[in-house]
Scaffold this motif. Structure first.
Motif, PDB file in Angstrom:
ATOM      1  N   GLY A 248       0.814  -1.194   0.000  1.00 45.37           N
ATOM      2  CA  GLY A 248       0.000   0.000   0.000  1.00 45.37           C
ATOM      3  C   GLY A 248       0.851   1.249   0.000  1.00 45.37           C
ATOM      4  O   GLY A 248       2.087   1.182   0.058  1.00 45.37           O
ATOM      5  N   THR A 249       0.182   2.383  -0.062  1.00 41.99           N
ATOM      6  CA  THR A 249       0.859   3.671  -0.002  1.00 41.99           C
ATOM      7  C   THR A 249       0.085   4.589   0.941  1.00 41.99           C
ATOM      8  O   THR A 249      -1.135   4.434   1.105  1.00 41.99           O
ATOM      9  N   PRO A 250       0.759   5.538   1.571  1.00 45.11           N
ATOM     10  CA  PRO A 250       0.058   6.469   2.476  1.00 45.11           C
ATOM     11  C   PRO A 250      -0.949   7.322   1.707  1.00 45.11           C
ATOM     12  O   PRO A 250      -0.697   7.727   0.574  1.00 45.11           O
ATOM     13  N   TYR A 251      -2.099   7.573   2.338  1.00 43.02           N
ATOM     14  CA  TYR A 251      -3.053   8.509   1.743  1.00 43.02           C
ATOM     15  C   TYR A 251      -2.462   9.912   1.718  1.00 43.02           C
ATOM     16  O   TYR A 251      -2.685  10.685   0.784  1.00 43.02           O
ATOM     17  N   LYS A 252      -1.696  10.221   2.772  1.00 42.32           N
ATOM     18  CA  LYS A 252      -1.036  11.522   2.865  1.00 42.32           C
ATOM     19  C   LYS A 252       0.395  11.286   3.326  1.00 42.32           C
ATOM     20  O   LYS A 252       0.865  10.152   3.366  1.00 42.32           O
ATOM     21  N   SER A 253       1.078  12.329   3.705  1.00 46.77           N
ATOM     22  CA  SER A 253       2.478  12.178   4.105  1.00 46.77           C
ATOM     23  C   SER A 253       2.620  11.419   5.416  1.00 46.77           C
ATOM     24  O   SER A 253       3.652  10.826   5.692  1.00 46.77           O
TER      25      SER A 253
END
Length: 293
Positions: free
Chosen positions: A135-140
């Motif tokens: 996955g990847t972060p929605y934000k920082s």
């Protein structure tokens, strides 16, 4: 008997329509898949074993969905968007229809969360499912177990013990609404995303609310006072030690609390967990441990 290559074809192209949005530039077919993403890649792995993570007579649809869902829950707990997954299946099953049902549910959950299957393996042996999620972060920011501060409220979003009730009903052949809570848990991606800006720590409740809360508090080097009477339970107070709920337990500063979740306690400077109850509840932290004698 189905061959390994026929198996691969059953799972080929699952989630392929999401390759572009998930950054998959080399899909399955080579020795490795390649993802090209501008954000940090978040990954986790989970194993599901017959007789431990699902009943021996569970059907292939439910085994597949559950095995992938509980792996995805770790991404939800970190406030991340799911992108892709790898799937390794060890099985002695010879019936082709079993694998077709397994692949059908794999495609179902891939479509539900718009994720791409980017690799895997099939081997012969006792039934065991291994899932790696990406996955990847929605934000920082990402949510971690560490970060809770004294004075923060401790929250959950749903009743505890629903999955335990579902498993009990399943094993006793008692049809109930709780069975899906066990067989088909829903990773709390929207919840993780919604609390991302203000939550200070978070963990998913796979091993039991109290056991996982204790892990989060240990990582945060804090303690807590828990109001047992405020915890929503399904069957009884023992639900707070029941695993498999896959809710998120998280901490928020007091000024961010808005009554949209269940507040069950408060983080303290003093380490350890203390319990308050006007109903006379007396509990200890048990939780699930794989290697417990």
């Amino acid at each position: 008997m189905i061959s390994e290559f026929e198996l691969i074809n059953l799972f080929k192209d699952i989630g392929s329509e999401y390759y572009k949005e998930n950054g998959v530039i080399i899909p399955p077919g080579d020795d490795c898949a390649i993802l090209d993403l501008s954000d940090p890649l978040i990954t986790s792995v989970d194993s599901s074993v017959i007789g431990v993570h699902f009943p021996k007579d569970a059907n292939a649809n439910d085994i597949a969905y559950r095995s992938i869902a509980i792996a995805l829950s770790d991404l939800a707990a970190m406030g991340c968007k799911p992108r892709a997954f790898s799937l390794s299946v060890t099985s002695n099953e010879k019936n082709e229809s079993w694998y077709k049902d397994f692949s059908k549910a794999t495609r179902e959950i891939a479509d539900e969360f718009k994720i791409s299957l980017i690799g895997g393996d099939f081997t012969k042996g006792p039934l065991n499912i291994n899932v790696i999620v990406y996955g990847t972060p929605y934000k920082s920011k990402v949510l971690k177990r560490s970060g809770a501060k004294p004075g923060d409220y401790i929250c959950i979003s749903s009743e505890v013990g629903r999955a335990a009730k579902g498993l009990s009903d399943l094993l006793s052949k008692n049809n109930s609404k709780y069975i899906d809570d066990y067989l088909r848990p829903k990773p709390k991606f929207e919840l993780g995303k919604s609390i991302l800006e203000y939550a200070t720590a978070c963990i998913d409740t796979s091993d039991g609310l109290l056991a996982d809360l204790e892990k989060m508090l240990t990582a945060s080097e804090c303690g807590a006072i828990i109001q047992l009477d405020d915890i929503p339970i399904t069957t009884g107070i023992d639900d707070i030690n029941a695993g498999d709920d896959y809710d998120l337990c998280f901490t928020v500063p007091k000024h961010f609390y808005n009554n949209s979740h269940y507040k069950i306690g408060e983080v303290t400077f003093e380490k350890g967990i203390k319990f308050n109850s006007s109903k006379g509840y007396d509990v200890s932290i048990i939780g699930y441990e794989h290697f417990k004698k």
